[in-house]
Design a protein around this motif. Structure first.
Motif, mmCIF file in Angstrom:
data_model
loop_
_atom_site.group_PDB
_atom_site.id
_atom_site.type_symbol
_atom_site.label_atom_id
_atom_site.label_comp_id
_atom_site.label_asym_id
_atom_site.label_seq_id
_atom_site.Cartn_x
_atom_site.Cartn_y
_atom_site.Cartn_z
ATOM 1 N N GLU A 1 0.827 -1.207 0.000
ATOM 2 C CA GLU A 1 0.000 0.000 0.000
ATOM 3 C C GLU A 1 0.858 1.252 0.000
ATOM 4 N N ASN A 2 1.895 1.260 0.837
ATOM 5 C CA ASN A 2 2.759 2.447 0.924
ATOM 6 C C ASN A 2 3.520 2.676 -0.376
ATOM 7 N N VAL A 3 4.038 1.598 -0.951
ATOM 8 C CA VAL A 3 4.837 1.728 -2.159
ATOM 9 C C VAL A 3 3.978 2.096 -3.362
ATOM 10 N N ALA A 4 2.735 1.604 -3.381
ATOM 11 C CA ALA A 4 1.870 1.856 -4.532
ATOM 12 C C ALA A 4 1.592 3.339 -4.747
ATOM 13 N N VAL A 5 1.644 4.123 -3.669
ATOM 14 C CA VAL A 5 1.294 5.539 -3.784
ATOM 15 C C VAL A 5 2.533 6.424 -3.929
ATOM 16 N N LEU A 6 3.721 5.818 -3.941
ATOM 17 C CA LEU A 6 4.929 6.614 -4.126
ATOM 18 C C LEU A 6 5.076 7.038 -5.580
ATOM 19 N N SER A 7 5.415 8.303 -5.776
ATOM 20 C CA SER A 7 5.709 8.769 -7.122
ATOM 21 C C SER A 7 7.101 8.299 -7.514
ATOM 22 N N GLU A 8 7.460 8.484 -8.781
ATOM 23 C CA GLU A 8 8.799 8.111 -9.236
ATOM 24 C C GLU A 8 9.856 8.870 -8.447
ATOM 25 N N ALA A 9 9.568 10.146 -8.172
ATOM 26 C CA ALA A 9 10.514 10.959 -7.396
ATOM 27 C C ALA A 9 10.630 10.436 -5.963
ATOM 28 N N ASP A 10 9.492 10.009 -5.380
ATOM 29 C CA ASP A 10 9.519 9.460 -4.026
ATOM 30 C C ASP A 10 10.339 8.180 -3.968
ATOM 31 N N ARG A 11 10.151 7.312 -4.969
ATOM 32 C CA ARG A 11 10.906 6.057 -4.984
ATOM 33 C C ARG A 11 12.407 6.339 -5.108
ATOM 34 N N HIS A 12 12.731 7.318 -5.939
ATOM 35 C CA HIS A 12 14.140 7.702 -6.102
ATOM 36 C C HIS A 12 14.686 8.239 -4.780
ATOM 37 N N ARG A 13 13.880 9.043 -4.081
ATOM 38 C CA ARG A 13 14.327 9.608 -2.802
ATOM 39 C C ARG A 13 14.563 8.513 -1.770
ATOM 40 N N VAL A 14 13.651 7.534 -1.697
ATOM 41 C CA VAL A 14 13.811 6.438 -0.751
ATOM 42 C C VAL A 14 15.112 5.689 -1.027
ATOM 43 N N ARG A 15 15.383 5.423 -2.318
ATOM 44 C CA ARG A 15 16.614 4.706 -2.669
ATOM 45 C C ARG A 15 17.841 5.526 -2.310
#
Length: 286
Positions: A176-190
């Motif tokens: 659920e948490n990952v599904a709502v991450l934008s591409e920028a959010d996923r990049h930030r997490v990494r």
């Protein structure tokens, strides 16, 4: 022209026979009438009166409290501030501050409500995305996984993880948490993860001891990083530390950054868990 004013938004108004809003009677409204119109209990109104938050300024001919249109307008503003999470003490201070412009205060309330509505709308859209993904059986693409876990992440690892933990509450929360991450959010997490693991390797290399304040802070940062994807208790973090050591793939990935990093990371996680009342030897996924 027809006038349609929802009572919930204008509790200081009566509604006439034709549906038109009309002002309260000159004598004012009784406490029971106000409670019914506003949608709160008589007990709450008595409490607000006793603490000086909202006073009925008038009395009926029978001697009962009588609320004027101004009194009920104040109740409405209290309810708005409550909806925004303000305490009664803070609300009273805001409403009774003689330096505050009432019109400006109402505009600020409107701004805050619109901000909350926007946040709730985004949350609703996120839930819709999760529901749609679950209905379609969708999972993260390899590219999305790499944006979160780094280029070394392999798609078969995700399949294995799903097979191992797919029925857990944490996996559902993760999806659920990952599904709502934008591409920028996923990049930030990494990128946040890359920064943290670089600092962990540096700490291990420079001899930071498990149980030290510096090591405990790093362990908490690691738990917070995992917490971006699912709620991670200290006990669960200990279980992750075991996995880092016992799974050859995790151990090899960590040790490639700094020899012995997997073992050292597990050690600082265990030491920090003890500090928070968790016995690493008895830690479980809970």
């Amino acid at each position: 022209m027809d006038v349609n004013v929802p009572e919930s938004m204008t509790p200081w108004l009566h509604v006439g026979p034709a549906g038109e809003p009309v002002a309260p009677a000159a004598e004012g409204l009784t406490i029971g009438e106000v409670a019914s119109l506003v949608g709160i209990s008589v007990r709450t109104l008595h409490h607000w009166d006793s603490v000086g938050l909202v006073h009925a300024q008038e009395r009926t001919s029978a001697g009962y409290r009588a609320y004027s249109a101004r009194d009920v307008a104040r109740i409405h503003r209290v309810l708005v501030y409550q909806e925004l999470g303000f305490s009664l003490t803070t609300i009273a201070a805001l409403l009774d501050d003689p330096t505050v412009d009432e019109t400006g205060q109402l505009r600020r309330q409107l701004d805050l409500l619109e901000e909350r509505i926007l946040r709730l709308r985004r949350m609703a859209e996120a839930v819709e995305q999760v529901l749609a993904s679950r209905t379609a059986g969708a999972v993260l693409t390899a590219q999305q996984q790499a944006q979160i876990f780094g280029r070394g992440w392999r798609e078969d690892w995700a399949d294995e993880a799903r097979g191992r933990w797919g029925d857990s509450d944490e996996w559902a929360q993760f999806e659920e948490n990952v599904a709502v991450l934008s591409e920028a959010d996923r990049h930030r997490v990494r990128e946040d993860g890359e920064t943290l693991y670089t600092e962990l390797a540096d700490a291990k290399r420079t001899g930071v001891a498990p149980g030290s304040e510096a090591a405990n802070q790093l362990a908490e940062r690691h738990r917070a990083m995992v917490g971006q994807l699912f709620a991670c208790t200290h006990s669960m973090q200990v279980c992750l530390g075991r996995l880092y050591v016992q799974d050859e793939r995790f151990a090899a990935t960590l040790d490639a950054r700094e020899p012995g990093l997997a073992d050292w990371l597990a050690e600082i996680i265990d030491a920090n868990a003890r500090l928070h009342g968790v016995d690493p030897d008895g830690a479980v996924w809970a």
